[in-house]
Design a protein around this motif. Structure first.
Motif, PDB file in Angstrom:
ATOM      1  N   UNK A  14       0.827  -1.212   0.000  1.00 58.08           N
ATOM      2  CA  UNK A  14       0.000   0.000   0.000  1.00 58.08           C
ATOM      3  C   UNK A  14       0.863   1.263   0.000  1.00 58.08           C
ATOM      4  N   UNK A  15       2.054   1.151   0.564  1.00 58.60           N
ATOM      5  CA  UNK A  15       2.972   2.299   0.618  1.00 58.60           C
ATOM      6  C   UNK A  15       4.411   1.789   0.626  1.00 58.60           C
ATOM      7  N   UNK A  16       5.366   2.614   0.175  1.00 61.09           N
ATOM      8  CA  UNK A  16       6.781   2.237   0.283  1.00 61.09           C
ATOM      9  C   UNK A  16       7.219   2.349   1.736  1.00 61.09           C
ATOM     10  N   UNK A  17       7.856   1.306   2.269  1.00 64.72           N
ATOM     11  CA  UNK A  17       8.119   1.277   3.710  1.00 64.72           C
ATOM     12  C   UNK A  17       9.496   1.811   4.086  1.00 64.72           C
ATOM     13  N   UNK A  18      10.486   1.701   3.219  1.00 66.44           N
ATOM     14  CA  UNK A  18      11.844   2.097   3.605  1.00 66.44           C
ATOM     15  C   UNK A  18      11.931   3.538   4.081  1.00 66.44           C
ATOM     16  N   UNK A  19      11.388   4.517   3.344  1.00 63.50           N
ATOM     17  CA  UNK A  19      11.477   5.901   3.840  1.00 63.50           C
ATOM     18  C   UNK A  19      10.710   6.117   5.134  1.00 63.50           C
ATOM     19  N   UNK A  20       9.641   5.348   5.347  1.00 62.08           N
ATOM     20  CA  UNK A  20       8.862   5.459   6.580  1.00 62.08           C
ATOM     21  C   UNK A  20       9.697   5.024   7.780  1.00 62.08           C
ATOM     22  N   UNK A  21      10.334   3.863   7.666  1.00 60.50           N
ATOM     23  CA  UNK A  21      11.130   3.343   8.773  1.00 60.50           C
ATOM     24  C   UNK A  21      12.347   4.223   9.019  1.00 60.50           C
TER      25      UNK A  21
END
Length: 228
Positions: A14-21
């Motif tokens: 649903x969303x790219x996770x790397x930049x979030x983490x």
């Protein structure tokens, strides 16, 4: 075959996770600098992340519960620096709130809103993001995490448990995910039809040794077209 339910992975689907983490780790580190400076005096951010990863690798039996793993790691940090246990709950919340500040892939929200009018939608995830906290929980009739299941994808039990909660048989369900093993192989072994979300157009790994997804999609608009 009548499809009644579409379930989704979250991170990198649903969303790219790397930049979030990465942002969540930076936010957490800044909070530590302000409130628990003995820790950041010993560890720069990259070193603290490496410390956490090394710690988690020691406990593969808990990899289905990332929340508990992180809290256990925070407890070791608190103890090692003579800080109170209050660091654990506070520190996890700081990270978790930032971890839920996501940016959806283009077209994802529109597709979910449209699909929710025609299908029962659900979440089956190994992670600890919350669609309810993010603000899209109303689009889903169920959510099921590996922490709740006691096992992580690709174990078929997590898929079966989720569908049993809403009275859906595996052959009536589709699972959408980005990971060839955890998502596609896991859901297929549980009897669900699978959709591989593959925006980077990767080659299917494993050749004929792995069951291929029923459908491969590069973007969310194509998913919406496939399930009109």
């Amino acid at each position: 075959m009548t499809i009644r339910c579409i379930a989704f992975d979250l991170d990198d689907t649903l969303w790219p996770v790397k930049p979030v983490i990465q942002q969540a780790e930076r936010h957490f580190y800044g909070w530590l600098q302000q409130h628990y400076p003995l820790i950041t005096a010993q560890y720069a951010l990259p070193e603290l992340i490496k410390h956490r990863m090394n710690y988690m690798q020691q406990y593969p039996e808990l990899h289905y519960n990332l929340t508990q793993l992180r809290k256990n790691w925070l407890a070791t940090l608190a103890q090692a620096h003579a800080y109170p246990d209050t660091l654990v709950a506070e520190g996890f919340e700081v990270f978790w709130l930032a971890r839920n500040e996501v940016t959806f892939f283009e077209g994802a929200l529109e597709a979910l809103e449209s699909l929710s009018a025609r299908f029962l939608l659900g979440v089956i995830s190994n992670g600890n993001a919350s669609v309810h906290h993010i603000g899209v929980g109303h689009l889903f009739q169920f959510t099921h995490s590996s922490a709740e299941a006691g096992v992580a994808k690709p174990h078929p039990a997590i898929f079966h448990q989720a569908l049993e909660r809403v009275g859906i048989s595996p052959h009536q369900a589709v699972y959408v995910g980005d990971d060839p093993v955890r998502d596609i192989q896991g859901a297929a072994s549980a009897g669900l039809r699978t959709v591989w979300f593959n925006p980077e157009r990767q080659t299917w790994p494993g050749g004929r040794n792995r069951m291929r997804p029923f459908t491969t999609l590069r973007n969310w608009r194509l998913l919406l077209q496939h399930y009109k």
